[in-house]
Enzyme design. Structure first.
Site, PDB file in Angstrom:
ATOM      1  N   THR A  25     -38.800  28.104   4.613  1.00 34.36           N
ATOM      2  CA  THR A  25     -38.164  28.346   5.923  1.00 34.36           C
ATOM      3  C   THR A  25     -38.659  27.461   7.061  1.00 34.36           C
ATOM      4  O   THR A  25     -38.158  27.585   8.181  1.00 34.36           O
ATOM      5  CB  THR A  25     -38.403  29.814   6.334  1.00 34.36           C
ATOM      6  OG1 THR A  25     -39.818  30.053   6.379  1.00 34.36           O
ATOM      7  CG2 THR A  25     -37.740  30.778   5.364  1.00 34.36           C
ATOM      8  N   GLY A  54     -58.065  18.199  14.017  1.00 33.27           N
ATOM      9  CA  GLY A  54     -59.493  18.185  13.719  1.00 33.27           C
ATOM     10  C   GLY A  54     -60.052  19.537  13.367  1.00 33.27           C
ATOM     11  O   GLY A  54     -61.201  19.638  12.924  1.00 33.27           O
ATOM     12  N   GLU A  88     -53.476  35.398   4.542  1.00 34.36           N
ATOM     13  CA  GLU A  88     -53.076  35.507   5.949  1.00 34.36           C
ATOM     14  C   GLU A  88     -52.515  36.900   6.229  1.00 34.36           C
ATOM     15  O   GLU A  88     -52.807  37.522   7.260  1.00 34.36           O
ATOM     16  CB  GLU A  88     -52.031  34.432   6.240  1.00 34.36           C
ATOM     17  CG  GLU A  88     -51.662  34.226   7.677  1.00 34.36           C
ATOM     18  CD  GLU A  88     -50.703  33.042   7.797  1.00 34.36           C
ATOM     19  OE1 GLU A  88     -51.164  31.895   7.824  1.00 34.36           O
ATOM     20  OE2 GLU A  88     -49.478  33.290   7.854  1.00 34.36           O
TER      21      GLU A  88
END
Length: 817
Positions: A25, A54, A88
């Site tokens: 998606t 970074g 997550e």
């Protein structure tokens, strides 16, 4: 930095965190969703855009989740194929349980049950990860079950699968979660929720910088309600906040110093005192310049209030928002606010909701409530104040009392509404008040251009005055160029005109109803009247003699516009006695000339259409108006005495000036006669003298168009003008006394000019020249026309402008060929 509306102790770096499977998606649904969130000014974390360069992906993502207010999880078929996405998800659900993170799942091309039970393709993807990491499988499974049990969105089931519609609903939901409306706000915002959301968008709460936004509109239009509701919703997003209400009244009662103290005391939650307005300005700047604050200033009506309370953007810290409510748009523009949010009136449906919220009484049934309430809503015309006042008044009334109230409103306005609206009127200058009342009584629904001639003639300076009235939300100009205003604003104006004598029109300053005029003529036409200033009268066929007697006794008449017809063309016309008369427009005026006693000292415009007159007046009237520009538009009249046949369109001629012309004469009188249906008129006057060759310049053009059949125009242009149009000293700068000729050009495009004349008008009491050169002998074969071979003009030009006045414009020398 925005504060949580669910927990004032926490602050968030991001409004929304997006969790998604990139290969499914990233470039499609999530990309569109992210764009929609950004357009609604919601700061959104999307790893490929927001992740600082970074930084390690893992720690940065986990920290971003903690710093977000809402997490939107987009489950797709391959979401569980990523251990990263599953980890997550575990962290998101942990933050939900421990920190109150709001979670909104979106099931994109996958069913919630497939996520909950890990079935079908989603289950196959999960199985791959489960085989690789058995120890985490149960944690992943629990997170999937918990997330799929949260009410979420299935885009395929929204608007028949149209993604744009689904995304809009998701974004609206996120927005409302960020800015939840409590019950108190909901009651205030009946019918105004969309206006609040629009205002929040304008404020860009989560962006940096300092913004000042004005809420502007008609009194009683909902500005304060909107501002206070905004304060309730977003104040917790700021380090400090305050709302200062009713500044217009409070500044008069207690002074600006007190209001400065109120701001500082509210923000710092302690009593703060200042000893002068100047000190207050310094302290507000020094104490707030590094703080993120919300300041709402309600009902501001003077610039000094803004200068004392929110003098500049640099008084406040980054992210601060200053909201100002006012009836005066000009005030906001002058203070250089960043945006102005006009408060629109309620639609009919919204107005019904607002009215019912105040009027509907379950315990007191009113027969035909729906029909009666619809009549009240129509009367209020979308004004929230009127709906609230009338709804509250009718709450405990029965059917007969409702009907009686509606009948009363036809004649007597509700005073609570009128007094609120009159605040804007009282803030006007005297000439602006007169301008507004004339527009409200005579010109609503009429062309602005047509009305300007009267308003300008009355010395109201309408160009700037109309702008002021628009900026104060008292009038509007509709798309057709016509004056308009809210029904209740017009009703307020009529109430002011009627004053303490609503049933006695002879005591009103303006009369616009035919029945009132006829009744006054019948009942008392011969009594002197020093109240009526203006009359607009369109009459059917009837005996006008009483009307003429009535007009003759109006001592303060400023302007009159009459269209009436009589079969008796020998009736004696009115004998005007008003020294204030500046404008006359009279159709079908009787045959009698104006009486010798008529002294139009201030007359600016005289229009006589289809008149029976053979001459305007017998005595010399030109000098009586020597300091005013005058336009006469006549039909059916002979050319005034002193004019001779002249040039065709586009021709030029010269006028020989006598000695001492500038002291013995007061202005030019010009006349043109012709026939057409559409007329554009241009008059040019050039100074004729010697000069340098090759100094040519282009003519400017100012046109006035009108529709006529056969018409006579007469223009008077004074050297001295009390109207502020022309100044003699300025003219003399361009006219040297040694120059003795003027060139005139008449151009009436679309009009066959048959006669044209120009003459000088002697000053009142001044001596006339011994040589009769004041009447120009101008015709195509006149010896008065210069051949132009040796003539140069250093130049000025006089033209009619859009208001039928003559104006003078400088220009460089031009050779006359």
């Amino acid at each position: 930095m925005a504060s949580s509306s669910s927990s004032s102790s926490r602050s968030f770096k991001y409004d929304v965190f997006l969790s998604f499977r990139g290969e499914d998606t990233r470039k499609t649904f999530v990309d569109h969703l992210y764009t929609a969130l950004q357009q609604r000014v919601m700061k959104t974390y999307k790893d490929d855009i927001t992740l600082p360069k970074g930084e390690s992906v893992g720690p940065a993502l986990l920290e971003a989740i903690k710093e977000s207010h809402i997490a939107v999880i987009v489950f797709s078929k391959n979401y569980a194929d990523s251990s990263w996405c599953l980890d997550e998800l575990i962290h998101i659900m942990k933050c939900r349980d421990e920190m109150g993170l709001t979670v909104i799942p979106v099931f994109y091309d996958v069913d919630p049950s497939e996520v909950r039970n890990q079935k079908n393709k989603f289950g196959e993807a999960f199985s791959k990860q489960e085989m690789k990491n058995v120890t985490k499988a149960e944690l992943w499974r629990k997170a999937l079950v918990d997330a799929s049990n949260i009410a979420g969105w299935e885009p395929k089931n929204v608007a028949n699968g149209h993604e744009s519609a689904a995304i809009k609903e998701i974004v609206d939901t996120v927005f409302n979660r960020l800015f939840p409306l409590n019950l108190d706000v909901d009651e205030k915002l009946v019918g105004m929720r969309d206006r609040l959301q629009d205002l929040i968008l304008r404020l860009k709460v989560r962006s940096g910088g300092v913004l000042m936004v004005g809420i502007w509109g008609l009194g009683g239009g909902g500005k304060t309600t909107l501002a206070t509701s905004l304060y309730t919703v977003i104040s917790s997003q700021f380090e400090g906040h305050c709302i200062i209400e009713n500044i217009r009244e409070e500044s008069h009662k207690h002074g600006l110093k007190r209001l400065q103290e109120d701001i500082l005391s509210a923000v710092f939650k302690t009593k703060v005192q200042v000893h002068s307005v100047a000190e207050g300005k310094r302290r507000i700047k020094s104490m707030l310049c590094h703080r993120n604050v919300l300041v709402i200033l309600d009902d501001v009506d003077h610039l000094d209030q803004l200068e004392a309370l929110a003098g500049s953007h640099n008084w406040f810290g980054d992210g601060s928002r200053i909201v100002i409510t006012t009836r005066d748009e000009h005030l906001l523009r002058t203070h250089r606010v960043d945006d102005v949010s006009p408060v629109t009136l309620l639609s009919h449906e919204e107005a019904i909701w607002v009215f019912n919220a105040h009027a509907y009484n379950k315990k007191k049934h009113v027969r035909d409530y729906k029909e009666l309430s619809s009549q009240v809503v129509s009367y209020a015309a979308g004004l929230p104040l009127a709906l609230k006042v009338l709804g509250s008044f009718l709450y405990d009334k029965d059917e007969k009392e409702w009907m009686s109230t509606l009948d009363r409103l036809k004649d007597i306005p509700e005073m609570d509404i009128v007094e609120k609206l009159k605040i804007s009127f009282h803030g006007l200058k005297p000439e602006e008040k007169n301008l507004f009342l004339d527009i409200a009584c005579f010109f609503r629904g009429r062309s602005r251009n047509n009305a300007m001639e009267i308003l300008d003639a009355c010395g109201f300076h309408p160009d700037i005055g109309i702008t002021v009235l628009i900026q104060k939300a008292l009038i509007t100009i509709n798309p057709y160029g016509e004056f308009d205003m809210h029904d209740l604003v017009q009703e307020m104006a009529h109430y002011i005109v009627r004053g303490e004598h609503p049933d006695n029109p002879e005591k009103h300053s303006r009369v616009w109803k035919c029945e009132d005029i006829i009744n006054m003529c019948i009942e008392d036409a011969t009594t002197e009247n020093d109240k009526i200033e203006a009359i607009g009268y369109l009459s059917p066929y009837w005996d006008p003699s009483q009307f003429f007697k009535f007009v003759s006794n109006l001592k303060k008449l400023r302007w009159i516009h009459v269209d009436m017809f009589s079969n008796d063309d020998n009736v004696e016309g009115p004998n005007f006695h008003s020294n204030e008369l500046r404008y006359i427009n009279w159709t079908h005026y009787p045959a009698s000339p104006f009486p010798d006693s008529f002294q139009p000292m201030n007359l600016v415009v005289l229009k006589m259409k289809y008149s029976f007159q053979k001459e305007l007046w017998r005595s010399h009237k030109g000098a009586t108006a020597e300091n005013h520009c005058v336009t006469l538009q006549l039909r059916g009249l002979d050319i005034p005495k002193g004019f001779t046949p002249c040039l065709r369109e586009g021709s030029e001629c010269t006028l020989q000036l006598p000695e001492n012309w500038c002291s013995d004469f007061c202005g030019f009188l010009m006349c043109a006669v012709g026939k057409s249906y559409s007329v554009k008129t241009k008059i040019t006057i050039k100074q004729v003298t010697g000069g340098l060759p090759g100094m040519d310049s282009e003519d400017g053009m100012v046109w006035k168009e009108s529709v006529v059949d056969e018409i006579t125009y007469v223009w008077y242009f004074p050297f001295d003008s009390e109207d502020g149009v022309v100044y003699r000293e300025w003219i003399l700068k361009w006219w040297d006394s040694k120059y003795k000729k003027l060139m005139f050009t008449i151009g009436m495009y679309g009009h066959l000019v048959s006669k044209f004349g120009v003459r000088l008008v002697s000053r009142k009491g001044g001596s006339r020249p011994t040589v009769e050169t004041s009447a120009a002998e101008i015709s195509t074969d006149s010896s008065g026309i210069s051949d132009g071979k040796d003539d140069y003009t250093p130049g000025f030009k006089i033209e009619r402008d859009s208001k039928d006045f003559l104006k003078i414009f400088p220009r460089g020398p031009k050779r006359i060929n």
